[in-house]
Design a protein around this motif. Structure first.
Motif, PDB file in Angstrom:
ATOM      1  N   VAL A  19     -31.990  17.834  32.962  1.00  0.00           N
ATOM      2  CA  VAL A  19     -32.154  16.382  33.055  1.00  0.00           C
ATOM      3  C   VAL A  19     -31.871  15.744  31.704  1.00  0.00           C
ATOM      4  CG1 VAL A  19     -33.753  14.493  33.517  1.00  0.00           C
ATOM      5  CG2 VAL A  19     -33.841  16.560  34.914  1.00  0.00           C
ATOM      6  N   LEU A  30     -31.234  14.129  42.440  1.00  0.00           N
ATOM      7  CA  LEU A  30     -32.201  14.039  41.350  1.00  0.00           C
ATOM      8  C   LEU A  30     -33.435  13.274  41.791  1.00  0.00           C
ATOM      9  CD1 LEU A  30     -32.641  14.874  38.438  1.00  0.00           C
ATOM     10  CD2 LEU A  30     -31.524  12.750  37.710  1.00  0.00           C
ATOM     11  N   LYS A  31     -33.244  12.287  42.648  1.00  0.00           N
ATOM     12  CA  LYS A  31     -34.394  11.540  43.167  1.00  0.00           C
ATOM     13  C   LYS A  31     -35.345  12.442  43.948  1.00  0.00           C
ATOM     14  CE  LYS A  31     -32.264   6.957  43.634  1.00  0.00           C
ATOM     15  NZ  LYS A  31     -31.899   5.891  44.607  1.00  0.00           N
ATOM     16  N   ARG A  86     -32.147   5.280  31.987  1.00  0.00           N
ATOM     17  CA  ARG A  86     -31.272   5.918  32.966  1.00  0.00           C
ATOM     18  C   ARG A  86     -31.502   7.417  32.928  1.00  0.00           C
ATOM     19  NH1 ARG A  86     -27.264   2.394  35.033  1.00  0.00           N
ATOM     20  NH2 ARG A  86     -26.393   4.259  36.020  1.00  0.00           N
ATOM     21  N   VAL A  87     -31.600   8.017  34.108  1.00  0.00           N
ATOM     22  CA  VAL A  87     -31.864   9.445  34.229  1.00  0.00           C
ATOM     23  C   VAL A  87     -30.690  10.100  34.938  1.00  0.00           C
ATOM     24  CG1 VAL A  87     -33.500  11.186  35.043  1.00  0.00           C
ATOM     25  CG2 VAL A  87     -34.328   8.907  34.397  1.00  0.00           C
ATOM     26  N   ILE A 115     -32.311   5.811  38.573  1.00  0.00           N
ATOM     27  CA  ILE A 115     -31.824   7.135  38.957  1.00  0.00           C
ATOM     28  C   ILE A 115     -30.828   6.937  40.090  1.00  0.00           C
ATOM     29  CG2 ILE A 115     -32.444   9.463  39.732  1.00  0.00           C
ATOM     30  CD1 ILE A 115     -35.308   8.873  38.819  1.00  0.00           C
TER      31      ILE A 115
END
Length: 366
Positions: A342, A315-316, A352-353, A310
């Motif tokens: 997401v 987003l984390k 992968r995000v 990430i």
């Protein structure tokens, strides 16, 4: 003939070491009679028992952590006039025997016997008692994705999470565990009068007869969580570690509480936590209760071969909740893909995000 003599020495030395350890722990009346009978059987039994006793006194005067059985054997083998017998954990194994009779010195046989007895006695006590008798350290480790559990010589239980390492040693006043990396759960035995101390980075924990978790999350932060009983926690100080008295700055931690030592400083006060969630790793689970996605992804990366990546800082910080199988990254990826905004891309080596709006800006294959 020489080989037969070696085997006899090994057998007698092993028996002497066993009797010495048992006698030091305390023998019953019948066992005392058996020991006397064994000593009376042969002068060699008496000699071996006395030599093991002498080794114990000698080892008490040396720096035990620097003692290396391998170096002792290597030094003995460097002299080709000496026959060396080592003892592996499974069975005694004869070393190669020099046949150069013309080069043997008159002291070769006594020196070979002493070297054999030393290595045998140390090895027997080490493998049977985890080094407790002489304060020798023993390190327990787990690899990536692996967990382990061991019963320690004092009766305490040590559980190690994935990619963890702990070194255990004993003295007359302390049972000391150095958590080198990772995470450990300790179930401390009630029956030992010595204090139980865990050193983890800049954190020190003192406990007696309790159950608690210590997690070196990164190079600066160590988390301590009490499942049962009570512990005292303080930031490490060499003077305090050597003293039997606790520093005034130590904080009591009770069941259901957690505290951290961050960059050498102890949190001002503990927080209340769900202990089942804190030790869910024992059940191969990751429990997230409104935790940042980055933290949860980092927990998954401790177990799986496929890593979760990430890059977006925002987003984390996305808060998520749920119970997850620590080894099932596919299900976790499906959970993330179900979240609004997401996007998830999977390859054979990584997941992968992205934020959905940013997905189109990523270069192919990145």
């Amino acid at each position: 003939m020489i080989r037969g003599e070696q085997q006899v020495r090994v057998a007698i030395a092993g028996q002497a070491a066993d009797w010495f350890v048992a006698n030091d722990d305390g023998l019953s009346e019948s066992e005392q009679l058996a020991l006397v009978s064994w000593l009376r059987d042969s002068p060699k039994h008496v000699q071996a028992f006395l030599e093991v006793s002498q080794i114990t006194r000698d080892l008490a005067a040396v720096d035990a952590p620097n003692l290396s059985i391998e170096s002792l054997v290597a030094a003995a083998r460097a002299d080709d006039t000496v026959d060396v017998v080592t003892l592996a954990p499974e069975a005694a194994q004869d070393s190669r025997t020099s046949r150069r009779r013309g080069t043997r010195k008159f002291w070769a046989a006594p020196l070979a016997a002493a070297a054999a007895l030393l290595v045998v006695a140390i090895s027997l006590v080490w493998w049977n008692r985890d080094g407790e008798r002489f304060g020798l350290p023993r390190t327990y480790e787990t690899a990536h994705g692996e967990q382990g559990a061991w019963r320690l010589p004092d009766g305490s239980m040590l559980h190690l999470n994935t990619e963890s390492s702990a070194t255990v040693r004993y003295s007359g006043s302390e049972r000391v565990v150095e958590l080198n990396r990772g995470q450990a759960l300790f179930d401390v035995s009630h029956g030992d009068r010595r204090r139980f101390r865990v050193s983890a980075g800049s954190a020190e924990v003192i406990a007696t007869g309790t159950e608690f978790d210590v997690y070196r999350r990164n190079n600066t932060l160590t988390l301590i969580t009490v499942v049962q009983g009570e512990v005292r926690v303080y930031a490490s100080d060499s003077t305090a570690a050597r003293s039997s008295a606790l520093p005034a700055s130590s904080i009591a931690l009770n069941a259901g509480q957690q505290i951290g030592v961050d960059a050498g400083g102890l949190w001002a006060e503990p927080i209340s936590v769900d202990t089942k969630a804190a030790v869910a790793w024992l059940r191969h689970e990751i429990v997230a209760q409104n935790r940042p996605l980055g933290e949860v992804a980092a927990e998954f990366n401790r177990y799986g071969r496929v890593q979760i990546v990430i890059d977006d800082p925002a987003l984390k910080m996305l808060r998520i909740s749920g119970h997850f199988d620590a080894y099932d990254t596919d299900s976790f990826a499906a959970f993330l893909a179900s979240l609004e905004g997401v996007t998830v891309e999977k390859t054979s080596t990584r997941i992968r995000v992205f934020k959905a709006a940013d997905h189109g800006t990523q270069a192919p294959g990145q």
